[in-house]
Design a protein around this motif. Structure first.
Motif, PDB file in Angstrom:
ATOM      1  N   GLY A   1       9.161  10.782  11.985  1.00 22.67           N
ATOM      2  CA  GLY A   1       9.971  11.997  12.005  1.00 22.67           C
ATOM      3  C   GLY A   1      11.335  11.799  12.621  1.00 22.67           C
ATOM      4  N   LEU A   2      11.396  11.045  13.706  1.00 23.17           N
ATOM      5  CA  LEU A   2      12.675  10.806  14.376  1.00 23.17           C
ATOM      6  C   LEU A   2      13.475   9.717  13.661  1.00 23.17           C
ATOM      7  CD1 LEU A   2      14.572  11.388  16.761  1.00 23.17           C
ATOM      8  CD2 LEU A   2      13.337   9.640  18.062  1.00 23.17           C
ATOM      9  N   PHE A   3      12.818   8.637  13.269  1.00 21.37           N
ATOM     10  CA  PHE A   3      13.525   7.503  12.681  1.00 21.37           C
ATOM     11  C   PHE A   3      13.986   7.760  11.245  1.00 21.37           C
ATOM     12  CE2 PHE A   3      11.198   4.941  15.959  1.00 21.37           C
ATOM     13  CZ  PHE A   3      12.318   4.448  16.582  1.00 21.37           C
ATOM     14  N   LEU A   4      13.206   8.529  10.489  1.00 22.82           N
ATOM     15  CA  LEU A   4      13.515   8.715   9.069  1.00 22.82           C
ATOM     16  C   LEU A   4      13.687  10.178   8.675  1.00 22.82           C
ATOM     17  CD1 LEU A   4      13.868   6.812   6.617  1.00 22.82           C
ATOM     18  CD2 LEU A   4      11.464   7.239   6.047  1.00 22.82           C
ATOM     19  N   GLY A   5      12.873  11.075   9.260  1.00 25.21           N
ATOM     20  CA  GLY A   5      12.924  12.485   8.884  1.00 25.21           C
ATOM     21  C   GLY A   5      14.243  13.145   9.193  1.00 25.21           C
ATOM     22  N   THR A   6      14.947  12.641  10.195  1.00 23.41           N
ATOM     23  CA  THR A   6      16.241  13.226  10.548  1.00 23.41           C
ATOM     24  C   THR A   6      17.253  13.057   9.424  1.00 23.41           C
ATOM     25  OG1 THR A   6      16.583  11.143  11.749  1.00 23.41           O
ATOM     26  CG2 THR A   6      16.057  13.097  13.050  1.00 23.41           C
ATOM     27  N   GLY A   7      17.140  11.978   8.656  1.00 23.50           N
ATOM     28  CA  GLY A   7      18.029  11.780   7.511  1.00 23.50           C
ATOM     29  C   GLY A   7      17.783  12.839   6.450  1.00 23.50           C
ATOM     30  N   ARG A   8      16.534  13.189   6.235  1.00 19.89           N
ATOM     31  CA  ARG A   8      16.200  14.238   5.266  1.00 19.89           C
ATOM     32  C   ARG A   8      16.738  15.588   5.727  1.00 19.89           C
ATOM     33  NH1 ARG A   8      11.046  17.283   4.189  1.00 19.89           N
ATOM     34  NH2 ARG A   8      11.036  17.813   1.984  1.00 19.89           N
ATOM     35  N   SER A   9      16.688  15.838   7.019  1.00 18.90           N
ATOM     36  CA  SER A   9      17.214  17.096   7.559  1.00 18.90           C
ATOM     37  C   SER A   9      18.707  17.217   7.311  1.00 18.90           C
ATOM     38  CB  SER A   9      16.939  17.187   9.064  1.00 18.90           C
ATOM     39  OG  SER A   9      15.562  17.184   9.328  1.00 18.90           O
TER      40      SER A   9
ATOM     41  N   ALA B   1      20.413  15.777   4.907  1.00 20.71           N
ATOM     42  CA  ALA B   1      20.678  15.931   3.480  1.00 20.71           C
ATOM     43  C   ALA B   1      20.379  17.341   2.997  1.00 20.71           C
ATOM     44  CB  ALA B   1      19.844  14.922   2.689  1.00 20.71           C
ATOM     45  N   GLN B   2      19.328  17.961   3.535  1.00 26.97           N
ATOM     46  CA  GLN B   2      18.894  19.265   3.034  1.00 26.97           C
ATOM     47  C   GLN B   2      19.596  20.431   3.714  1.00 26.97           C
ATOM     48  OE1 GLN B   2      14.627  19.169   3.549  1.00 26.97           O
ATOM     49  NE2 GLN B   2      14.317  18.319   1.496  1.00 26.97           N
ATOM     50  N   GLY B   3      19.935  20.286   4.982  1.00 35.02           N
ATOM     51  CA  GLY B   3      20.491  21.422   5.708  1.00 35.02           C
ATOM     52  C   GLY B   3      21.867  21.209   6.303  1.00 35.02           C
ATOM     53  N   GLY B   4      22.303  19.956   6.415  1.00 35.79           N
ATOM     54  CA  GLY B   4      23.596  19.682   7.023  1.00 35.79           C
ATOM     55  C   GLY B   4      23.489  19.518   8.527  1.00 35.79           C
ATOM     56  N   PRO B   5      24.556  19.012   9.166  1.00 34.06           N
ATOM     57  CA  PRO B   5      24.502  18.727  10.605  1.00 34.06           C
ATOM     58  C   PRO B   5      24.296  19.960  11.476  1.00 34.06           C
ATOM     59  CG  PRO B   5      26.736  18.502   9.770  1.00 34.06           C
ATOM     60  CD  PRO B   5      25.855  18.645   8.573  1.00 34.06           C
TER      61      PRO B   5
ATOM     62  N   PHE C   1      20.823  29.601   3.181  1.00 33.85           N
ATOM     63  CA  PHE C   1      19.736  29.935   4.104  1.00 33.85           C
ATOM     64  C   PHE C   1      18.481  29.125   3.808  1.00 33.85           C
ATOM     65  CE2 PHE C   1      15.993  32.456   5.303  1.00 33.85           C
ATOM     66  CZ  PHE C   1      16.237  32.607   6.667  1.00 33.85           C
ATOM     67  N   GLY C   2      18.232  28.860   2.492  1.00 35.63           N
ATOM     68  CA  GLY C   2      17.050  28.075   2.137  1.00 35.63           C
ATOM     69  C   GLY C   2      17.101  26.680   2.717  1.00 35.63           C
ATOM     70  N   GLY C   3      18.282  26.036   2.631  1.00 37.47           N
ATOM     71  CA  GLY C   3      18.435  24.706   3.209  1.00 37.47           C
ATOM     72  C   GLY C   3      18.294  24.722   4.717  1.00 37.47           C
ATOM     73  N   PHE C   4      18.843  25.778   5.340  1.00 33.36           N
ATOM     74  CA  PHE C   4      18.726  25.934   6.787  1.00 33.36           C
ATOM     75  C   PHE C   4      17.270  26.116   7.200  1.00 33.36           C
ATOM     76  CE2 PHE C   4      18.345  29.010  10.289  1.00 33.36           C
ATOM     77  CZ  PHE C   4      18.957  28.317  11.312  1.00 33.36           C
ATOM     78  N   ALA C   5      16.541  27.010   6.502  1.00 35.39           N
ATOM     79  CA  ALA C   5      15.174  27.356   6.898  1.00 35.39           C
ATOM     80  C   ALA C   5      14.216  26.181   6.746  1.00 35.39           C
ATOM     81  CB  ALA C   5      14.685  28.552   6.085  1.00 35.39           C
TER      82      ALA C   5
ATOM     83  N   ASN D   1      25.788  13.650  13.893  1.00 35.49           N
ATOM     84  CA  ASN D   1      27.096  13.174  13.455  1.00 35.49           C
ATOM     85  C   ASN D   1      26.993  12.013  12.460  1.00 35.49           C
ATOM     86  OD1 ASN D   1      28.517  14.934  15.149  1.00 35.49           O
ATOM     87  ND2 ASN D   1      28.194  13.577  16.885  1.00 35.49           N
ATOM     88  N   GLY D   2      25.782  11.767  11.954  1.00 35.51           N
ATOM     89  CA  GLY D   2      25.574  10.588  11.118  1.00 35.51           C
ATOM     90  C   GLY D   2      25.420  10.896   9.648  1.00 35.51           C
ATOM     91  N   GLY D   3      24.906   9.890   8.905  1.00 37.79           N
ATOM     92  CA  GLY D   3      24.698  10.037   7.479  1.00 37.79           C
ATOM     93  C   GLY D   3      23.262  10.354   7.152  1.00 37.79           C
ATOM     94  N   ALA D   4      22.913  10.313   5.826  1.00 31.98           N
ATOM     95  CA  ALA D   4      21.599  10.809   5.476  1.00 31.98           C
ATOM     96  C   ALA D   4      20.919  10.085   4.327  1.00 31.98           C
ATOM     97  CB  ALA D   4      21.709  12.294   5.132  1.00 31.98           C
TER      98      ALA D   4
END
Length: 504
Positions: free
Chosen positions: A11-19, A21-25, A180-184, A234-237
């Motif tokens: 979740g920390l190493f890889l899931g953050t990249g998905r977050s 991409a889907q919701g933005g920083p 809102f969908g991406g945020f939620a 502040n990173g990429g995704a």
């Protein structure tokens, strides 16, 4: 070490990249902060019960004891399912990590990892312990190095020699992506990332001086996560942000090394989930009364519950479906299922704490008598966790309904809820059949009233629940440990000792 790093994984190493991409920083920072605060309160509530009653086993023991045996039964199976699907999720994540090196047929890697993990867990518990210890140590070192390098990259030590700051928040589509969908939906990804923190309750029975050490672990877990999340916003995704940071620093070799470390963390997470899921299923089969078929209680001479291991590992065969669905899509679905399962666990901890505190006060005990008394969470802590997490479960699947309905996404977001309800009802019915009352001719009205009060009768009575069983009594070694620690942090080398204890 293993208690702390058991919460640091895919979740920390890889899931953050998905977050990202889907919701933005901005969505990522807000959602992870909200979930992090909820989890922090949840851990305080769990720590309160775990330090008072440091029993070995899953946290659902507190749900069964203080809330409802039927709900505790459903929660136990939910936690097993969580671990089993987590293995599949981690093996699927391994395929995503391998894509960094443009490897085709990466599903073969998952198959090799699956055989390796089953073999390790089928040999001896010492093999699991040794593997997990070294992988856990590697994860901690990686997170610390990432934080340092990430800060350097952000301030200008990168291939473009430019200060990044919040510039990634100003690119097209940022800081919020997908409305809102991406945020939620970032909420469920964050819940997946924070999954495993409830293992705090599982290890309480084996923790030295739990009344002091459990609260310290709670704070340390939050420090690790929040520092890493702030850096990642502040990173990429496109791949693991941990890998991208080192590539931005100008070293593709270091990036490959870190990607290898991320791969080992996936292996560690799968190893942890397979071990835990096997033991949870074994525990369900050995409880009184048993909550799983007796076949899962069989063990080898080395104490390995092989039938429980094989059933738990068989669920992970879902990862092989990536060759038909796509590893990214499949991992997203599995991540949603595990994330919601984690949320159900947090709601259950809130319910258990709510009833525990009510029983504590109803039976004339003072909150000051608790081994770990979090004064500022009284009385709002438990209801806050229950209602806030329930709200997240309801809204985070918004994108699966609006603007277009996606059946697969909807199921991955909400399938856990009806399963919990059905499992709870099943145990209530089984329990009711096992304890049928003696029917007398004039007892018809009494039977009708009993059926109406079936669920109410399953709730634990806060007036009569025994608060003395398994209650922790501080031992002499604990007092000596506290006294030695106090002398060190107030003596001549106080600063050095404070740094030492913070690191250790």
């Amino acid at each position: 070490m293993m208690l702390l790093t058991g919460t640091i994984g895919t979740g920390l190493f890889l899931g953050t990249g998905r977050s990202l991409a889907q919701g933005g920083p901005a969505s990522m920072l807000i959602c992870y902060s909200v979930v992090g605060f909820i989890v922090y309160i949840t851990l305080l509530l769990l720590g309160e019960m775990a330090t008072q009653y440091p029993v070995a086993g899953s946290f659902n023991a507190y749900t069964t004891r203080f809330f409802s045996p039927s709900y505790g039964f459903a929660l136990g199976w939910n936690y097993w399912f969580n671990d089993a699907v987590s293995v599949a999720s981690d093996l699927t994540a391994a395929q995503l990590v391998m894509q960094y090196w443009s490897i085709s047929n990466s599903w073969i890697v998952s198959l090799v990892f699956w055989i390796f993990l089953v073999s390790v867990n089928a040999t001896h518990v010492r093999a699991y312990g040794e593997l997990e210890y070294w992988l856990s140590s590697l994860k901690v070192v990686t997170v610390v190095i990432f934080i340092i390098v990430g800060i350097l990259v952000n301030v200008g030590v990168n291939t473009e020699h430019r200060f990044i700051g919040l510039k990634n928040w100003q690119i097209p589509g940022a800081p919020f992506v997908g409305g809102f969908g991406g945020f939620a939906r970032v909420f469920v990804t964050a819940s997946f990332a924070f999954g495993g923190t409830e293992s705090l309750g599982i290890t309480a029975g084996e923790t030295l001086n739990p009344s002091k050490n459990m609260p310290r672990v709670v704070k340390l877990i939050m420090i690790f996560y929040f520092r890493g999340i702030i850096q990642l916003s502040n990173g990429g995704a496109t791949t693991s942000p941990f890998t991208l940071v080192f590539r931005e620093a100008g070293s593709t070799a270091a990036a490959s090394i870190i990607n290898t470390v991320v791969l080992t963390s996936v292996l560690s997470a799968g190893n942890h989930a397979l071990f835990a899921g096997t033991r949870v299923l074994y525990g369900l089969s050995t409880t009184v009364p048993p909550q799983a078929p007796a076949v899962f209680s069989w063990t080898t001479k080395q104490g390995i519950p092989v039938p429980a291991l094989f059933l738990t590992s068989s669920i992970s065969a879902l990862c092989l479906g990536s060759s038909y669905i796509g590893s990214g899509t499949l991992w997203g679905w599995l991540q949603n299922i595990v994330g919601v399962s984690n949320q159900i666990a947090w709601v259950s901890i809130g319910l258990s704490s709510w009833r525990f505190r009510k029983a504590w006060l109803r039976q004339g005990r003072s909150p000051d008598d608790l081994k770990f008394y979090v004064r500022w969470t009284w009385p709002w802590g438990p209801p806050f966790v229950v209602f806030s997490v329930t709200f997240l479960i309801l809204i985070q699947g918004w994108s699966s309904v609006i603007p277009t309905f996606s059946l697969a996404d909807f199921i991955s977001f909400y399938i856990e809820v009806p399963i919990m309800i059905i499992m709870t009802i099943i145990w209530i019915v089984i329990k009711n059949k096992r304890s049928q009352p003696i029917h007398l001719p004039d007892d018809l009205a009494r039977d009708i009233d009993a059926k109406r009060a079936l669920w109410k009768g399953d709730l634990v009575d806060v007036n009569t629940v025994n608060l003395s069983i398994d209650e922790y009594m501080e031992e002499e070694v604990d007092k000596l440990d506290d006294e030695q620690r106090r002398e060190r942090i107030t003596g001549k080398a106080a600063l050095l000792w404070r740094v030492y204890y913070w690191v250790v």
